[in-house]
Design an enzyme around this catalytic site. Structure first.
Site, PDB file in Angstrom:
ATOM      1  N   LYS A   1       0.845  -1.198   0.000  1.00 29.17           N
ATOM      2  CA  LYS A   1       0.000   0.000   0.000  1.00 29.17           C
ATOM      3  C   LYS A   1       0.875   1.241   0.000  1.00 29.17           C
ATOM      4  O   LYS A   1       2.032   1.230   0.450  1.00 29.17           O
ATOM      5  CB  LYS A   1      -0.957  -0.002   1.190  1.00 29.17           C
ATOM      6  CG  LYS A   1      -0.318   0.160   2.570  1.00 29.17           C
ATOM      7  CD  LYS A   1      -0.212   1.585   3.046  1.00 29.17           C
ATOM      8  CE  LYS A   1       0.499   1.676   4.400  1.00 29.17           C
ATOM      9  NZ  LYS A   1       0.998   3.013   4.721  1.00 29.17           N
TER      10      LYS A   1
ATOM     11  N   GLY B   1      11.339  -2.347   4.875  1.00 33.48           N
ATOM     12  CA  GLY B   1      11.664  -1.053   5.463  1.00 33.48           C
ATOM     13  C   GLY B   1      11.380   0.105   4.547  1.00 33.48           C
ATOM     14  O   GLY B   1      12.073   1.122   4.582  1.00 33.48           O
TER      15      GLY B   1
ATOM     16  N   GLY C   1       4.729  -3.972   3.745  1.00 29.03           N
ATOM     17  CA  GLY C   1       4.989  -5.347   3.330  1.00 29.03           C
ATOM     18  C   GLY C   1       4.746  -6.355   4.441  1.00 29.03           C
ATOM     19  O   GLY C   1       4.089  -7.383   4.230  1.00 29.03           O
TER      20      GLY C   1
ATOM     21  N   ALA D   1       1.036  -6.593   5.135  1.00 30.44           N
ATOM     22  CA  ALA D   1       0.333  -7.345   4.098  1.00 30.44           C
ATOM     23  C   ALA D   1       0.496  -8.843   4.304  1.00 30.44           C
ATOM     24  O   ALA D   1      -0.463  -9.618   4.139  1.00 30.44           O
ATOM     25  CB  ALA D   1       0.856  -6.930   2.721  1.00 30.44           C
TER      26      ALA D   1
ATOM     27  N   ASP E   1      -1.793  -0.845  10.152  1.00 24.92           N
ATOM     28  CA  ASP E   1      -1.964  -0.988   8.705  1.00 24.92           C
ATOM     29  C   ASP E   1      -2.669  -2.280   8.313  1.00 24.92           C
ATOM     30  O   ASP E   1      -3.135  -2.413   7.176  1.00 24.92           O
ATOM     31  CB  ASP E   1      -0.601  -0.970   7.998  1.00 24.92           C
ATOM     32  CG  ASP E   1      -0.015   0.424   7.880  1.00 24.92           C
ATOM     33  OD1 ASP E   1      -0.795   1.401   7.885  1.00 24.92           O
ATOM     34  OD2 ASP E   1       1.213   0.543   7.767  1.00 24.92           O
TER      35      ASP E   1
END
Length: 310
Positions: free
Chosen positions: A11, A97, A102, A105, A137
């Site tokens: 994202k 990073g 990541g 997700a 997130d």
């Protein structure tokens, strides 16, 4: 039980506005989040007992209980004891990073995959509740697409899809920006601008920098969306990391419809309305900054979060 393979999109933030402090020590945020086609592939296979095995093809990704995907599996085991163990394999495509969510997700993929593997039949709202226990997130990564995010980022409102836009992502592999540092530094420098009471917070939510972007998204105006990108954290990160500012300036000069740092960085993205224009920008950036440490990727906006592949 069957094995499952899932696609876990990254994202970017189209908007990140810091409007106040929270009692839990985090910030009150207004964000617009967007899924992109750049994605990890996460495979889940059932194991006996309650073992959790994790493997990733990226040498810098931890494969122990500090990994968010491992923590997601443990959380599901605690909620649904006796369902068994799981072997998790992550094919890492999302730079680490990078401020691209990541790890979040991957955790979202584990939640969705175990729901399928164990036949739990969880609603998206239930998955979001578990996701919020793990990180701000992760609820968005479950559902994906385009969304308004409030609070710490866990209060989500779906928005119309923007899947006609493309992006160039650029990040120096050796460069990382600590998210806690970025928020702490912002608080030190700009906390006098924070809303101090519930009425002021609500006013900032309704009348802040998100107004123009929300209008453009509502009308699905892909040319107007890039004109309303906004990220408060650029105010502290860009002066400290001039190489991030340089990427941003170059993408702008190469004709990006809009360009911004995503989240706390250090990834910068430039937007285009076609793949050919995005690829041209990527080539121009590579020519201008021929550094092997600079990773440049072309991606597309996408309208979903975790996707079942098999």
């Amino acid at each position: 039980m069957h094995a499952y393979t899932l696609k876990a999109p990254a994202k970017i933030n189209l908007l990140l506005e810091i409007i106040g402090d929270r009692p839990d020590g985090f910030h009150e945020l207004v964000m617009v989040l967007q899924s992109i086609s750049l994605a990890d592939i996460v495979e889940l296979q059932p194991l006996g007992g309650d073992r959790i095995q994790l493997h990733c093809n990226h040498p810098q990704v931890p494969c122990d209980e500090t990994n968010l995907a491992h923590r997601a599996a443990r959380l599901m085991q605690e909620q649904y004891p006796g369902k068994g163990g799981v072997a998790i394999t992550i094919d890492k495509k999302i730079p680490i990073g990078a401020g691209l969510a990541g790890g979040s997700a991957d955790a979202a993929a584990v939640l969705v995959g175990l729901d399928l593997m164990w036949g739990l039949g969880l609603t998206q709202a239930e998955l979001h509740t578990y996701a919020a226990k793990l990180g701000s997130d992760i609820p968005f990564c479950v559902s994906g697409g385009t969304a308004l995010a409030l609070g710490r980022g866990e209060e989500l409102t779906p928005l119309p899809d923007l899947d006609q836009l493309y992006g160039v992502l650029a990040k120096y592999r050796s460069l990382s920006v600590a998210t806690p540092w970025a928020y702490k530094t912002y608080r030190q420098q700009f906390s006098d601008s924070y809303a101090r009471d519930p009425e002021a917070l609500e006013r900032r939510r309704r009348e802040g920098h998100s107004v123009g972007l929300m209008a453009a998204i509502t009308h699905r105006d892909s040319l107007a969306v890039p004109q309303h990108l906004y990220n408060d954290l650029e105010r502290v990160v860009l002066p400290e990391y001039p190489q991030v500012q340089e990427i941003r300036d170059l993408l702008q000069s190469f004709g990006a419809l809009g360009t911004m740092m995503s989240g706390s960085g250090p990834t910068v993205f430039g937007l285009a309305d076609s793949r050919s224009k995005a690829e041209l920008m990527a080539t121009q950036l590579q020519t201008a900054l021929p550094d092997p440490d600079l990773e440049i990727l072309v991606t597309k906006f996408c309208s979903s979060g975790i996707q079942l592949l098999s």
